[in-house]
Design a protein around this motif. Structure first.
Motif, mmCIF file in Angstrom:
data_model
loop_
_atom_site.group_PDB
_atom_site.id
_atom_site.type_symbol
_atom_site.label_atom_id
_atom_site.label_comp_id
_atom_site.label_asym_id
_atom_site.label_seq_id
_atom_site.Cartn_x
_atom_site.Cartn_y
_atom_site.Cartn_z
ATOM 1 N N THR A 175 32.506 44.494 46.807
ATOM 2 C CA THR A 175 33.558 44.912 45.885
ATOM 3 C C THR A 175 32.968 45.264 44.526
ATOM 4 O O THR A 175 31.956 44.700 44.117
ATOM 5 C CB THR A 175 34.616 43.802 45.702
ATOM 6 O OG1 THR A 175 35.636 44.266 44.800
ATOM 7 C CG2 THR A 175 34.015 42.531 45.146
ATOM 8 N N GLN A 207 35.011 45.022 41.915
ATOM 9 C CA GLN A 207 36.001 44.400 41.042
ATOM 10 C C GLN A 207 35.568 42.957 40.720
ATOM 11 O O GLN A 207 35.740 42.060 41.556
ATOM 12 C CB GLN A 207 37.371 44.386 41.711
ATOM 13 C CG GLN A 207 37.897 45.769 42.065
ATOM 14 C CD GLN A 207 39.269 45.711 42.702
ATOM 15 O OE1 GLN A 207 40.217 45.160 42.141
ATOM 16 N NE2 GLN A 207 39.382 46.273 43.888
ATOM 17 N N LEU A 244 43.753 37.599 45.737
ATOM 18 C CA LEU A 244 43.182 38.959 45.694
ATOM 19 C C LEU A 244 42.234 39.263 46.851
ATOM 20 O O LEU A 244 41.587 40.314 46.866
ATOM 21 C CB LEU A 244 42.440 39.217 44.359
ATOM 22 C CG LEU A 244 43.232 38.937 43.087
ATOM 23 C CD1 LEU A 244 42.372 39.218 41.856
ATOM 24 C CD2 LEU A 244 44.504 39.765 43.046
ATOM 25 N N ARG A 259 42.099 42.663 48.544
ATOM 26 C CA ARG A 259 41.490 43.813 47.893
ATOM 27 C C ARG A 259 40.044 44.058 48.335
ATOM 28 O O ARG A 259 39.436 45.057 47.944
ATOM 29 C CB ARG A 259 41.530 43.642 46.370
ATOM 30 C CG ARG A 259 42.940 43.658 45.803
ATOM 31 C CD ARG A 259 42.927 43.786 44.303
ATOM 32 N NE ARG A 259 44.280 43.834 43.761
ATOM 33 C CZ ARG A 259 44.570 44.063 42.489
ATOM 34 N NH1 ARG A 259 43.577 44.257 41.615
ATOM 35 N NH2 ARG A 259 45.821 44.095 42.070
#
Length: 261
Positions: A69, A71, A230, A233
Motif C-alpha cells: 500500500t 497509504q 481500513l 483498502r
C-alpha cells in the motif's frame, strides 16, 4: 469517557509461577508467545516503539511495503492492531488460565525486529500478580496494557501518521476480542473466563463503546466493532470478520483477525 473502576488489592506472584504461566500460555499460538530472558544483541526495548518517532515511522513504511500500500494511514492502522494483539494476548491467556496478571512494564519488555509475523517479545525478569478472577483482573489489566502501553503507542502513531483516535481504539478492542476468541477456540475450557474478562475490559475507559462481544453459541464468542481498521483498502484486503461494514449473516465466527502486522 467513563471512569475506570478501582482495582482490587492483589498480591505479587512467585517468579517461578510467572515463568510457568508464560510458558504454558505461549502454547496457544504465536500472538500468545512471551519469551523470558535477558536482552541479547538485536533485541530492542519496547520503550523505543513508544518514544522514538523516527523508528516508528520506519516501521510503518516497512509495513506499507510488505502490504503493498502507498497509504501510510492504512499501514499504521494495521501495525497498531498487530502490536496491540501481541500485548493483549499473553496477558489475556495468563489471567484466563492461571488467575495471574503479567506485568508488561515497557522497561522490562523487549522486541525483535522480525520482518513478518507476530512481533517477537521477551520479558526481562518478568513479574506478575495474583488476581481473584477474570472480572477482578480487568481494572489492573486495563491500567497495565491500555494506560501503560497502548496509550503512549497510540500517541506516537498519531504523531507520525494522521489517524483518528477512534480508529486506533477500535483496533485495540478488536485485538483484545481476537485474543479472547482465539483462546476460546483453542482452549474451550477457558472460554467462559476469557469472555468474562473481554466483556469487562470492553466496558472500561477508552474501550467502552468500541464494539460488542457476543456469544451466540456457548464457547464461541463473536466480536462486532464500531469502527473500520481500513484493511479493505489493501490490495485484495476485503473485510475482516468483525467488520462494522459486514451484514450480520456474513460475520466470521472467529471474531476477526488475531493480528495482522
Amino acid at each position: 469517557m467513563s471512569p475506570v473502576r478501582r482495582a482490587p488489592v492483589i498480591a505479587p506472584a512467585a517468579p517461578e509461577a510467572v515463568s510457568a504461566a508464560m510458558a504454558e500460555v505461549s502454547s496457544a499460538g504465536g500472538y500468545f508467545e512471551l519469551d523470558e530472558g535477558e536482552a541479547e544483541p538485536g533485541w530492542r526495548p519496547l520503550t523505543d516503539l513508544l518514544t522514538d518517532r523516527a523508528l516508528l515511522e520506519r516501521r510503518v513504511a516497512e509495513v506499507a511495503v510488505r502490504l503493498g500500500t502507498d497509504q501510510p494511514r492504512v499501514a499504521a492502522s494495521i501495525q497498531f492492531q498487530g502490536l496491540a494483539a501481541r500485548l493483549w494476548s499473553p496477558v489475556v491467556g495468563a489471567v484466563a488460565a492461571h488467575d495471574l496478571l503479567l506485568d508488561l512494564a515497557p522497561d522490562r519488555l523487549h522486541w525483535y525486529p522480525a520482518p513478518a509475523g507476530p512481533l517477537p517479545l521477551r520479558a526481562v525478569r518478568p513479574a506478575g500478580r495474583r488476581v481473584p478472577g477474570p472480572v477482578e483482573a480487568a481494572v489492573p489489566m486495563y491500567r497495565g496494557v491500555v494506560t501503560g502501553l497502548l496509550e503512549p503507542l497510540a500517541l506516537a502513531v498519531r504523531e507520525v501518521v494522521g489517524i483518528a483516535p477512534g480508529l486506533l481504539w477500535g483496533n485495540a478492542a478488536s485485538a483484545l476480542a481476537g485474543a479472547v476468541c482465539v483462546l476460546a477456540g483453542r482452549r474451550p475450557d477457558l472460554a467462559t473466563r476469557a469472555v468474562a474478562l473481554g466483556r469487562e475490559l470492553l466496558g472500561t475507559g477508552l474501550l467502552r463503546d468500541t464494539g460488542e462481544l457476543d456469544e451466540p453459541v456457548p464457547g464461541r464468542p463473536v466480536f462486532t466493532r464500531r469502527s473500520c481498521c481500513l484493511y479493505y483498502r489493501l490490495p485484495g484486503g476485503g473485510k475482516c470478520g468483525d467488520c462494522v461494514l459486514l451484514a450480520g449473516r456474513a460475520r466470521s465466527r472467529t471474531g476477526g483477525r488475531e493480528g495482522r502486522a
